[in-house]
Design an enzyme around this catalytic site. Structure first.
Site, short mmCIF file in Angstrom:
data_model
loop_
_atom_site.label_atom_id
_atom_site.label_comp_id
_atom_site.label_asym_id
_atom_site.label_seq_id
_atom_site.Cartn_x
_atom_site.Cartn_y
_atom_site.Cartn_z
N CYS A 75 1.11 -1.49 -0.07
CA CYS A 75 0.48 0.31 0.25
C CYS A 75 1.30 1.08 -0.03
CB CYS A 75 -0.65 0.44 1.23
SG CYS A 75 -2.27 1.39 1.42
N CYS A 78 0.45 4.26 2.88
CA CYS A 78 0.44 3.03 4.19
C CYS A 78 1.84 3.46 4.36
CB CYS A 78 0.39 1.69 4.04
SG CYS A 78 -1.71 0.87 4.91
#
Length: 152
Positions: A75, A78
């Site tokens: 991600c 993230c």
């Protein structure tokens, strides 16, 4: 653009030829050269959740407020939010802790806490979810989120 440059800089730190899912090989390869670093070992306020029992002990049963960062290795947002959130938690000087939960390793926790997208960040007090957000936030928004959690 700045996010892309930060990600390129981060990726340039990793030695070539290692499988990215092998943190022990990465740590061993960096240690002899004095280039090893950790975002959570030196900072007691941030920790990686190991399993469901660890989550229960260190998050649900914790007397301090805990921010839970549900993230994934793949991600992109993230990778931006995680260090930003760690920095903001460290500024709170132990008033709040941060638990990091990789959804690929701990799918059961992600399902239990109804995580449908990453990054998802939960604010927990006395074992209860009191606030949450999904997606990336800037430092001012994170500071407001943390201050609301600790009651400052």
């Amino acid at each position: 653009m700045a996010q892309r440059l930060a990600l390129q800089r981060l990726l340039s730190l990793a030695p070539r030829g290692l499988h990215p899912q092998d943190p022990l090989a990465l740590r061993a390869s960096l240690a002899p050269h004095g280039r090893a670093f950790s975002t959570s070992a030196g900072c007691r306020s941030t920790f990686n959740v190991q399993d469901g029992s660890d989550f229960q002990d260190r998050v649900v049963n914790n007397p301090k407020p805990v921010v839970v960062d549900f993230h994934a290795q793949w991600c992109g947002p993230c990778k931006i939010l995680g260090p930003r959130l760690e920095k903001m938690v460290a500024k709170q000087q132990g008033k709040v802790l941060m638990a990091k939960v990789d959804i690929d390793d701990h799918t059961d926790l992600a399902i239990e806490y109804e995580v449908s997208a990453v990054p998802t960040v939960l604010a927990m007090k006395n074992g209860d979810v009191v606030d949450k957000f999904v997606g990336i936030k800037d430092e001012d928004q994170l500071e407001a989120f943390l201050k609301k959690l600790i009651g400052a």
